[in-house]
Each structure stands twice: as structure tokens, then as C-alpha cells.
Design a protein around this motif. Structure first.
Motif, PDB file in Angstrom:
ATOM      1  N   ALA A  57       0.804  -1.223   0.000  1.00 24.03           N
ATOM      2  CA  ALA A  57       0.000   0.000   0.000  1.00 24.03           C
ATOM      3  C   ALA A  57       0.836   1.272   0.000  1.00 24.03           C
ATOM      4  N   VAL A  58       2.012   1.218   0.647  1.00 22.29           N
ATOM      5  CA  VAL A  58       2.844   2.417   0.799  1.00 22.29           C
ATOM      6  C   VAL A  58       4.273   2.073   0.436  1.00 22.29           C
ATOM      7  N   ASP A  59       4.831   2.832  -0.460  1.00 19.17           N
ATOM      8  CA  ASP A  59       6.214   2.602  -0.895  1.00 19.17           C
ATOM      9  C   ASP A  59       7.174   3.256   0.090  1.00 19.17           C
ATOM     10  N   VAL A  60       7.290   2.644   1.259  1.00 17.73           N
ATOM     11  CA  VAL A  60       8.203   3.144   2.284  1.00 17.73           C
ATOM     12  C   VAL A  60       8.966   1.949   2.847  1.00 17.73           C
ATOM     13  N   PRO A  61      10.278   2.048   3.072  1.00 22.38           N
ATOM     14  CA  PRO A  61      11.040   0.921   3.615  1.00 22.38           C
ATOM     15  C   PRO A  61      10.562   0.562   5.022  1.00 22.38           C
ATOM     16  N   ILE A  62      10.440  -0.733   5.277  1.00 24.05           N
ATOM     17  CA  ILE A  62       9.984  -1.232   6.573  1.00 24.05           C
ATOM     18  C   ILE A  62      11.135  -1.962   7.257  1.00 24.05           C
ATOM     19  N   ALA A  63      11.393  -1.576   8.505  1.00 24.55           N
ATOM     20  CA  ALA A  63      12.372  -2.272   9.345  1.00 24.55           C
ATOM     21  C   ALA A  63      11.618  -3.009  10.441  1.00 24.55           C
ATOM     22  N   LEU A  64      12.000  -4.251  10.676  1.00 23.74           N
ATOM     23  CA  LEU A  64      11.314  -5.025  11.717  1.00 23.74           C
ATOM     24  C   LEU A  64      12.230  -6.134  12.210  1.00 23.74           C
ATOM     25  N   GLY A  65      11.900  -6.643  13.386  1.00 19.56           N
ATOM     26  CA  GLY A  65      12.668  -7.747  13.955  1.00 19.56           C
ATOM     27  C   GLY A  65      12.991  -7.590  15.423  1.00 19.56           C
ATOM     28  N   GLU A  66      12.810  -6.390  15.963  1.00 15.93           N
ATOM     29  CA  GLU A  66      13.123  -6.167  17.380  1.00 15.93           C
ATOM     30  C   GLU A  66      12.399  -7.161  18.279  1.00 15.93           C
ATOM     31  N   HIS A  67      11.123  -7.431  17.979  1.00  9.38           N
ATOM     32  CA  HIS A  67      10.340  -8.342  18.801  1.00  9.38           C
ATOM     33  C   HIS A  67      10.024  -9.650  18.106  1.00  9.38           C
ATOM     34  N   VAL A  68      10.684  -9.934  16.993  1.00  7.69           N
ATOM     35  CA  VAL A  68      10.525 -11.243  16.358  1.00  7.69           C
ATOM     36  C   VAL A  68      11.401 -12.226  17.126  1.00  7.69           C
ATOM     37  N   PRO A  69      10.814 -13.284  17.699  1.00  9.09           N
ATOM     38  CA  PRO A  69      11.539 -14.056  18.711  1.00  9.09           C
ATOM     39  C   PRO A  69      12.371 -15.223  18.217  1.00  9.09           C
ATOM     40  N   ASN A  70      12.168 -15.661  16.965  1.00  6.87           N
ATOM     41  CA  ASN A  70      12.880 -16.871  16.572  1.00  6.87           C
ATOM     42  C   ASN A  70      13.089 -16.956  15.068  1.00  6.87           C
ATOM     43  N   LYS A  71      13.889 -17.917  14.672  1.00  3.28           N
ATOM     44  CA  LYS A  71      14.317 -18.067  13.284  1.00  3.28           C
ATOM     45  C   LYS A  71      13.159 -18.405  12.356  1.00  3.28           C
ATOM     46  N   VAL A  72      12.108 -19.071  12.862  1.00  2.81           N
ATOM     47  CA  VAL A  72      11.017 -19.487  11.986  1.00  2.81           C
ATOM     48  C   VAL A  72      10.194 -18.277  11.547  1.00  2.81           C
TER      49      VAL A  72
ATOM     50  N   VAL B 261      19.801 -10.778  21.693  1.00  2.00           N
ATOM     51  CA  VAL B 261      19.293 -11.069  23.030  1.00  2.00           C
ATOM     52  C   VAL B 261      17.778 -11.245  23.029  1.00  2.00           C
ATOM     53  N   ARG B 262      17.163 -11.256  21.863  1.00  2.00           N
ATOM     54  CA  ARG B 262      15.735 -11.565  21.720  1.00  2.00           C
ATOM     55  C   ARG B 262      15.565 -12.962  21.136  1.00  2.00           C
ATOM     56  N   VAL B 263      16.267 -13.250  20.033  1.00  2.00           N
ATOM     57  CA  VAL B 263      16.303 -14.616  19.517  1.00  2.00           C
ATOM     58  C   VAL B 263      17.267 -15.409  20.400  1.00  2.00           C
ATOM     59  N   GLY B 264      17.513 -16.662  20.041  1.00  2.00           N
ATOM     60  CA  GLY B 264      18.292 -17.533  20.916  1.00  2.00           C
ATOM     61  C   GLY B 264      19.785 -17.287  20.897  1.00  2.00           C
ATOM     62  N   GLY B 265      20.203 -16.041  21.084  1.00  2.00           N
ATOM     63  CA  GLY B 265      21.607 -15.727  21.239  1.00  2.00           C
ATOM     64  C   GLY B 265      22.379 -15.655  19.930  1.00  2.00           C
ATOM     65  N   VAL B 266      23.696 -15.621  20.052  1.00  2.00           N
ATOM     66  CA  VAL B 266      24.594 -15.455  18.907  1.00  2.00           C
ATOM     67  C   VAL B 266      24.359 -16.539  17.863  1.00  2.00           C
ATOM     68  N   SER B 267      24.128 -17.766  18.289  1.00  2.00           N
ATOM     69  CA  SER B 267      23.956 -18.874  17.352  1.00  2.00           C
ATOM     70  C   SER B 267      22.778 -18.636  16.412  1.00  2.00           C
ATOM     71  N   GLU B 268      21.628 -18.285  16.958  1.00  2.00           N
ATOM     72  CA  GLU B 268      20.456 -18.067  16.116  1.00  2.00           C
ATOM     73  C   GLU B 268      20.585 -16.770  15.318  1.00  2.00           C
ATOM     74  N   PHE B 269      21.230 -15.764  15.900  1.00  2.00           N
ATOM     75  CA  PHE B 269      21.493 -14.526  15.179  1.00  2.00           C
ATOM     76  C   PHE B 269      22.276 -14.802  13.897  1.00  2.00           C
ATOM     77  N   ILE B 270      23.327 -15.606  13.988  1.00  3.39           N
ATOM     78  CA  ILE B 270      24.149 -15.898  12.813  1.00  3.39           C
ATOM     79  C   ILE B 270      23.337 -16.647  11.766  1.00  3.39           C
ATOM     80  N   LEU B 271      22.532 -17.612  12.191  1.00  3.51           N
ATOM     81  CA  LEU B 271      21.712 -18.361  11.244  1.00  3.51           C
ATOM     82  C   LEU B 271      20.756 -17.431  10.492  1.00  3.51           C
ATOM     83  N   ILE B 272      20.099 -16.537  11.220  1.00  2.00           N
ATOM     84  CA  ILE B 272      19.160 -15.593  10.604  1.00  2.00           C
ATOM     85  C   ILE B 272      19.907 -14.633   9.683  1.00  2.00           C
TER      86      ILE B 272
END
Length: 416
Positions: free
Chosen positions: A291-306, A325-336
Motif C-alpha cells: 500500500a505504501v512505498d516506504v522501507p519497513i524495518a522489523l525484527g526487534e520483537h521477532v523471537p525466533n528463526k522461523v 538477546v531476543r532470539v536464541g543468542g549469537v547462534s540463532e542470530f548468525i543463522l538468521i
């Protein structure tokens, strides 16, 4: 031969810090208390691992209780043996038969998992005597991916594909390593907390510019949209047309509101609009992007890789704000980060006063994965509590050189 280092005991500590004069406030979290659930790994050596999860105070004690429960999976483990196949242990913790029912992979237990996982990586880097970023960029691709759990990612990113992606990024790596001396660009979130007066915002924007920041963020999401637009116009006027400005709604709007307000904010040329609606609502973000051509940033409260997997493939995510520190630490951060790199979506982590850890991870992302070195959020409210606080000069993060992930708090802060 490396001397074995055995984890002998895990301690959890509930640490809370009052903020002053509206700092940290946004449209949803109007009176935050910045807090860390700390996981501290004692060993049979002089090294100890420190991992953090970040909360806003309430429930921090529950995260600490979950840390103590999860620690049974690493008690008595030798750190080099543990990290050689950490992906297996990670899966065992994430899929703990009792605690998984409480998520799965979200909420209190996931925050606790982040603290435990981060403590393991911190201990590993300290054992090697190097900062975390150095440990990560020097690891062979096969060894790095062995620290990750690819469950539910097999259809979009296999372990071999991850290895290939990392190895492909060796081209140009030498040039990207210049970031270590240049400094990683930061952006200032503290200019525009939700409860700040217009006068304070004006003063903070001017101060940010004096300190070398060319990018800054304003909290929006007021009940009266005209309030947001007026303040957004104020920041743009003071910062100038060349400044990079972001607007953060912290999930305040429903979809129709987000569409209407983003159409107005678009006129101010935002670098992104952040968390415009509920963080689990993939379809609403897709509709907003159409609907709106504006860049969207998200993920602060997205809790996991799925859920990240869904957002990354949805086409609505312009910037990935995964938080270690929201997802499962450095390991899940790297995977994402790996999946985000495959889909060419830049990673700009949410910080929440955790630039301490993310300053290491963005260096790894840029040097080893080829992510663009865009920006890293800077929030300085708790820096005086760290042994080695993140250093920013002329708007750029200076490369941390102390061993570990810079998570150690001052000794007198602990109350074990």
C-alpha cells in the motif's frame, strides 16, 4: 594443545537500572526500566563467560530462573568440546521437553536461552584470548556452521549452502576488513524518545550532529497522528535534508492506521519506518508494503528463526533488525543473518542498549558474510555499568579489542 576449560557452575543475576527523564520511552513502553538477566559461567580456570538477555524490568526474575534451569545442558561441559558441535546442544536447549511447551521458542524461555548461549560464546572467545568478532571471522566455515541449529531451515538454507555462502564471501573480504580501522557507522536513537519534549528533541538532534552522527531515530505512535507528523517535521528541519532519519512506532498502529500515517511520513524521506504494527503479523506487513512505498524495518520483537524465515521470504522486510538477546543468542542470530544474506536483506540489529554485543556481530556480518556496513543503533544509557563500554567517536563504533563479547559488567554491580 589447548588447555581444557570446564564449566563448573552457572549463576543468574537479576540486574535493573532506573532511567531518568523519559529516556527509553516509546509509544508502547512508556515507563521502562532497563534490565539484564545475566548468565555467568564459572569454570575451573580464571575465565568466566558472561551472557545477557535484555528486558524492561518486570519478569526479569523469571528469565533468571529459566537461565538456571537451562544451564543443566552445559554444566560440566568442556568449552572447546561444547562449541565444536554447539548446534546439537543448542537444539537440546531450545527443544527442552518441559520448557518448550511454554513457547515454543519465544518469551521468557527464549530470552533465557539467549543469555546462556551468549555466555558460551563469550567464554569461548575469552579462552581464545580474542574479541568475539575476531573469533567468528577467523573460524573456518564448516566449524562456524557447526555452532548453528538448522532445524526448520532445511527447505531454505541447508548446512552445506551456508558453508558455500560463507566461502563465496571470501572475495572482497580484504577490502571489507578496512571497517576495523574505519569504525562502524552508528545512529543515535536517544535524540527522540517518546516522552521527550520538543525542546529536548531539538537540543538532542543538534548535539547528535555535533558528535558526528548523520543518522538518528524518532519515536512515533502518538494517539494523535498530527503529533507524530509535527515532531517528525521538526527533526527533519533541524537535522537537514542530508541526514538519515528513521521513525519507530514500536508496534503501536493497526494496519489501516499504519497505512495512513506511513503515507504522510513518506513525505519526510525516512530511511525506514520501524515496527509499524504487530511483530507477529506477517500478512499485515505485506499489505503495508504493497500500500505504501516506504522501507519497513522489523525484527526487534521477532523471537525466533522461523518467524524471521517467514518475514525474510515475504518481500515486506527492507531491513532485518534481528536482536541477539531476543532470539536464541549469537547462534540463532548468525543463522538468521545467513538467510537474510541469501535473500539480500541487510541486517541492522536492534540494540536496546546492547550495542556491547552487536558491535561484534555487525563486524562479523560485514566481513564474513558480505552484509553492507550500514548502521548500528547507539543507546548509551547503561554504558557506565560495563567494564569495557562500547566506544563511539564521530558517530562511529570503534572496534572492540578486549577478549569476549564486551558483556562483562563492573564487579560491584553483581549481587550473587
Amino acid at each position: 594443545m589447548k588447555k581444557p576449560i570446564v564449566i563448573k557452575r552457572c549463576q543468574a543475576n537479576d540486574m535493573r537500572f532506573e532511567l531518568q527523564d523519559g529516556a527509553g520511552s516509546d509509544a508502547i513502553h512508556v515507563n521502562p526500566v532497563y534490565a539484564y538477566a545475566v548468565c555467568k559461567l564459572e569454570t575451573d580456570s580464571n575465565h568466566e563467560g558472561v551472557g545477557l538477555a535484555f528486558t524492561l524490568g518486570a519478569g526479569n526474575n523469571m528469565v533468571c530462573q529459566a537461565i538456571e534451569y537451562l544451564s543443566k545442558h552445559i554444566d560440566g561441559k568442556e568449552i572447546y568440546e561444547l562449541m565444536a558441535d554447539f548446534g546439537t546442544t543448542y537444539k537440546q536447549m531450545a527443544d527442552d521437553p518441559s520448557l518448550r511447551w511454554l513457547g515454543p521458542h519465544k518469551g521468557v524461555v527464549q530470552l533465557a536461552l539467549a543469555a546462556v548461549v551468549n555466555a558460551c560464546y563469550d567464554l569461548w572467545a575469552k579462552a581464545e584470548g580474542v574479541p568475539l568478532w575476531k573469533l567468528l571471522i577467523d573460524l573456518p566455515a564448516e566449524q562456524l556452521v557447526n555452532t548453528l541449529d538448522f532445524s526448520y531451515y532445511e527447505d531454505v538454507l541447508t548446512k552445506q549452502q551456508a558453508v558455500d555462502l560463507i566461502n563465496e564471501q571470501k572475495t572482497g573480504r580484504k577490502e571489507r576488513e578496512s571497517i576495523l580501522s574505519d569504525g562502524y557507522p552508528g545512529y543515535d536513537t536517544s535524540v527522540g524518545w517518546f516522552n521527550y519534549s520538543d525542546e529536548k528533541i531539538i537540543k538532542n538532534v543538534e548535539l547528535a550532529l555535533e558528535n558526528g552522527f548523520t543518522a538518528m531515530k524518532l519515536k512515533v505512535g502518538a494517539k494523535n497522528p498530527s503529533h507524530d507528523i509535527r515532531r517528525a517535521e521538526l527533526v527533519r528541519k533541524i537535522a537537514g535534508d542530508q541526514a538519515t532519519i528513521m521513525f519507530d512506532a514500536n508496534q503501536q498502529w493497526n494496519l489501516p492506521q499504519a497505512i495512513d500515517i506511513c503515507k504522510e511520513l513518506k513525505n519526510l524521506n525516512p530511511f525506514w519506518v520501524e515496527e509499524p504494527t504487530h511483530p507477529d503479523d506477517v500478512f499485515a506487513h505485506m499489505q503495508l508494503a504493497k500500500a505504501v512505498d516506504v522501507p519497513i524495518a522489523l525484527g526487534e520483537h521477532v523471537p525466533n528463526k522461523v518467524i524471521f524465515k517467514n518475514f525474510i521470504q515475504s518481500g515486506c522486510m527492507s531491513f532485518n533488525q534481528v536482536d541477539a538477546v531476543r532470539v536464541g543468542g549469537v547462534s540463532e542470530f548468525i543463522l538468521i543473518s545467513l538467510l537474510s544474506r541469501k535473500f539480500k536483506i541487510p541486517v541492522v540489529p536492534h540494540v536496546g542498549d546492547m550495542g556491547q554485543i552487536h558491535q561484534h556481530l555487525v563486524l562479523f556480518n560485514h566481513i564474513s558474510l558480505g552484509h553492507p556496513a550500514l548502521l548500528l543503533e547507539y543507546i548509551p544509557h547503561l554504558k557506565e555499568h560495563f567494564q569495557s563500554p562500547a566506544l563511539v567517536k564521530d558517530g562511529k563504533y570503534l572496534t572492540p579489542m578486549e577478549p569476549g563479547m564486551s558483556a562483562d559488567l563492573l564487579k560491584h554491580e553483581y549481587s550473587f
